[in-house]
Design a protein around this motif. Sequence first.
Motif, PDB file in Angstrom:
ATOM      1  N   PRO A  58       0.820  -1.222   0.000  1.00 59.74           N
ATOM      2  CA  PRO A  58       0.000   0.000   0.000  1.00 59.74           C
ATOM      3  C   PRO A  58       0.849   1.264   0.000  1.00 59.74           C
ATOM      4  CG  PRO A  58       0.018  -0.986   2.183  1.00 59.74           C
ATOM      5  CD  PRO A  58       0.718  -1.954   1.286  1.00 59.74           C
ATOM      6  N   ARG A  59       0.454   2.216  -0.821  1.00 59.82           N
ATOM      7  CA  ARG A  59       1.187   3.485  -0.927  1.00 59.82           C
ATOM      8  C   ARG A  59       0.243   4.611  -1.316  1.00 59.82           C
ATOM      9  NH1 ARG A  59       5.661   1.022  -4.449  1.00 59.82           N
ATOM     10  NH2 ARG A  59       5.395  -0.418  -2.723  1.00 59.82           N
ATOM     11  N   ILE A  60       0.690   5.825  -1.068  1.00 62.99           N
ATOM     12  CA  ILE A  60      -0.114   7.016  -1.356  1.00 62.99           C
ATOM     13  C   ILE A  60       0.642   7.909  -2.329  1.00 62.99           C
ATOM     14  CG2 ILE A  60      -0.835   9.222  -0.294  1.00 62.99           C
ATOM     15  CD1 ILE A  60      -1.780   7.551   2.119  1.00 62.99           C
ATOM     16  N   GLU A 154      -7.009   9.058 -17.879  1.00 65.31           N
ATOM     17  CA  GLU A 154      -6.424  10.376 -17.608  1.00 65.31           C
ATOM     18  C   GLU A 154      -7.150  11.092 -16.479  1.00 65.31           C
ATOM     19  OE1 GLU A 154      -5.802  13.075 -20.836  1.00 65.31           O
ATOM     20  OE2 GLU A 154      -4.677  11.639 -22.028  1.00 65.31           O
ATOM     21  N   PHE A 155      -6.438  12.066 -15.889  1.00 69.98           N
ATOM     22  CA  PHE A 155      -7.046  13.028 -14.975  1.00 69.98           C
ATOM     23  C   PHE A 155      -6.291  14.337 -15.120  1.00 69.98           C
ATOM     24  CE2 PHE A 155      -3.750  10.910 -12.539  1.00 69.98           C
ATOM     25  CZ  PHE A 155      -3.198  11.889 -11.716  1.00 69.98           C
ATOM     26  N   GLY A 156      -6.797  15.389 -14.482  1.00 70.59           N
ATOM     27  CA  GLY A 156      -6.177  16.698 -14.642  1.00 70.59           C
ATOM     28  C   GLY A 156      -5.878  17.373 -13.319  1.00 70.59           C
ATOM     29  N   LEU A 157      -4.910  18.247 -13.326  1.00 70.74           N
ATOM     30  CA  LEU A 157      -4.638  19.218 -12.261  1.00 70.74           C
ATOM     31  C   LEU A 157      -4.148  18.638 -10.941  1.00 70.74           C
ATOM     32  CD1 LEU A 157      -7.832  21.444 -12.769  1.00 70.74           C
ATOM     33  CD2 LEU A 157      -5.586  21.726 -13.827  1.00 70.74           C
ATOM     34  N   LEU A 158      -4.896  17.693 -10.378  1.00 66.70           N
ATOM     35  CA  LEU A 158      -4.583  17.231  -9.018  1.00 66.70           C
ATOM     36  C   LEU A 158      -5.271  15.905  -8.734  1.00 66.70           C
ATOM     37  CD1 LEU A 158      -7.316  17.752  -6.960  1.00 66.70           C
ATOM     38  CD2 LEU A 158      -6.774  20.052  -7.708  1.00 66.70           C
ATOM     39  N   ALA A 159      -4.634  15.114  -7.879  1.00 71.47           N
ATOM     40  CA  ALA A 159      -5.277  13.907  -7.351  1.00 71.47           C
ATOM     41  C   ALA A 159      -4.543  13.440  -6.109  1.00 71.47           C
ATOM     42  CB  ALA A 159      -5.308  12.789  -8.388  1.00 71.47           C
ATOM     43  N   ASN A 160      -5.313  12.870  -5.201  1.00 68.52           N
ATOM     44  CA  ASN A 160      -4.761  12.201  -4.026  1.00 68.52           C
ATOM     45  C   ASN A 160      -5.186  10.746  -4.126  1.00 68.52           C
ATOM     46  OD1 ASN A 160      -5.509  15.192  -3.185  1.00 68.52           O
ATOM     47  ND2 ASN A 160      -3.676  14.531  -2.088  1.00 68.52           N
ATOM     48  N   LEU A 161      -4.209   9.860  -4.145  1.00 71.04           N
ATOM     49  CA  LEU A 161      -4.453   8.478  -4.542  1.00 71.04           C
ATOM     50  C   LEU A 161      -3.895   7.485  -3.533  1.00 71.04           C
ATOM     51  CD1 LEU A 161      -3.308   9.035  -8.231  1.00 71.04           C
ATOM     52  CD2 LEU A 161      -5.677   8.973  -7.429  1.00 71.04           C
ATOM     53  N   TYR A 162      -4.673   6.425  -3.283  1.00 70.99           N
ATOM     54  CA  TYR A 162      -4.221   5.297  -2.490  1.00 70.99           C
ATOM     55  C   TYR A 162      -4.079   4.119  -3.458  1.00 70.99           C
ATOM     56  CZ  TYR A 162      -4.342   1.238   0.595  1.00 70.99           C
ATOM     57  OH  TYR A 162      -4.043   0.045   1.222  1.00 70.99           O
ATOM     58  N   ALA A 163      -2.908   3.517  -3.472  1.00 69.84           N
ATOM     59  CA  ALA A 163      -2.637   2.435  -4.416  1.00 69.84           C
ATOM     60  C   ALA A 163      -2.169   1.187  -3.682  1.00 69.84           C
ATOM     61  CB  ALA A 163      -1.577   2.869  -5.426  1.00 69.84           C
ATOM     62  N   SER A 164      -2.553   0.043  -4.214  1.00 68.10           N
ATOM     63  CA  SER A 164      -2.116  -1.240  -3.659  1.00 68.10           C
ATOM     64  C   SER A 164      -2.137  -2.271  -4.784  1.00 68.10           C
ATOM     65  CB  SER A 164      -3.058  -1.681  -2.530  1.00 68.10           C
ATOM     66  OG  SER A 164      -4.323  -2.059  -3.060  1.00 68.10           O
ATOM     67  N   GLU A 165      -1.813  -3.508  -4.430  1.00 64.02           N
ATOM     68  CA  GLU A 165      -1.905  -4.587  -5.413  1.00 64.02           C
ATOM     69  C   GLU A 165      -3.338  -5.066  -5.590  1.00 64.02           C
ATOM     70  OE1 GLU A 165       2.477  -6.686  -5.039  1.00 64.02           O
ATOM     71  OE2 GLU A 165       0.923  -7.292  -3.609  1.00 64.02           O
ATOM     72  N   GLY A 166      -4.268  -4.515  -4.787  1.00 61.41           N
ATOM     73  CA  GLY A 166      -5.673  -4.894  -4.918  1.00 61.41           C
ATOM     74  C   GLY A 166      -5.974  -6.290  -4.407  1.00 61.41           C
TER      75      GLY A 166
END
Length: 316
Positions: A58-60, A154-166
């Motif tokens: 897990p990472r941000i 795609e996305f624009g400008l800004l994002a805050n994301l939580y990522a993992s292997e699911g």
Amino acid sequence: CQTVGNFSLSVTLPLFIVIVLQKGLKENFADAQVSVVDCPDLTQEPFNFPAKGICGKPRIADVGGVPYLIPVVQKEKVYDLNTVAKDIELPGAFILGAGAASSKILGVNAELIPIVQTKSEKKPAVNGSYIAQINPADKGCLLEKYSSKYTDCEFGLLANLYASEGQPGKVIEVKANGRTGELNFVSCLRQILEKHYGEKPVGMGGTFIIQKGKAKIHIMPPEFSACPLNTDEDVNNWLKFFEMKAPLICQPVIVSRDPGFDLRVEHTHCFSHHGEGGHYHQDTSPDSVQYLGYLLPAELLFRIDRPQETHLVGRD
């Protein structure tokens, strides 16, 4: 060239963080229960995500930032979730969070609720995201599945994301009912962590459901502001606010404390199966509200394309 910086977050034992969160939540909610459980299958209702869980490396990631939106928009700031997955050293990552849609793709400004299994060498991307925008017909909320109209990530400008292997695995289940304090659910979680861990940044992400009650949600207008937005008051006058009803499925990204990366320390977007969604601010029915969340501490924090010129306006 977009710069990528990373930082190792303080990873605490789930059992220890459970005690910390339960104690803190009871100061803001009439009833709170926190425990370690097996992650429910997130491919099932009400989530319908493209991955089963939120576990595994897990990472941000904090990408771009509010200074690319205000005071004056920088429309050229466009990103791709598949590229972000590689930047955070997890190609094929399952990504949840909160961001802005790409106005280059949509033709208008809108909220993005990213829910994406990014592409890997073996599989193409599966985009389960939603977009929330102002309905031109009645000025209400128009919530749509991203893949119903678009094929990109795609996305624009800004994002805050939580990522993992699911992956499936052990997660922190948080139940909180009847808000007695002033803080919203996400702010409460973040401030509990900040108070306990102090200088050591702790990051968390995942998903929670507002099971009962209503919530204050905003959606950005379709047109970017022609006049510079210089204050929080300017921003709030520009945004469109709604009261939306449960159930709302929310994707929070939390960092207890900014270690000097110019972070947005909390950001949450939500969707529903009844046509409502956007940026979560607060429940508006404190007596009856019920929250149910599945969260996990992140191990790493990545800062991508940090704005050189910054400010603290519009970060709520």
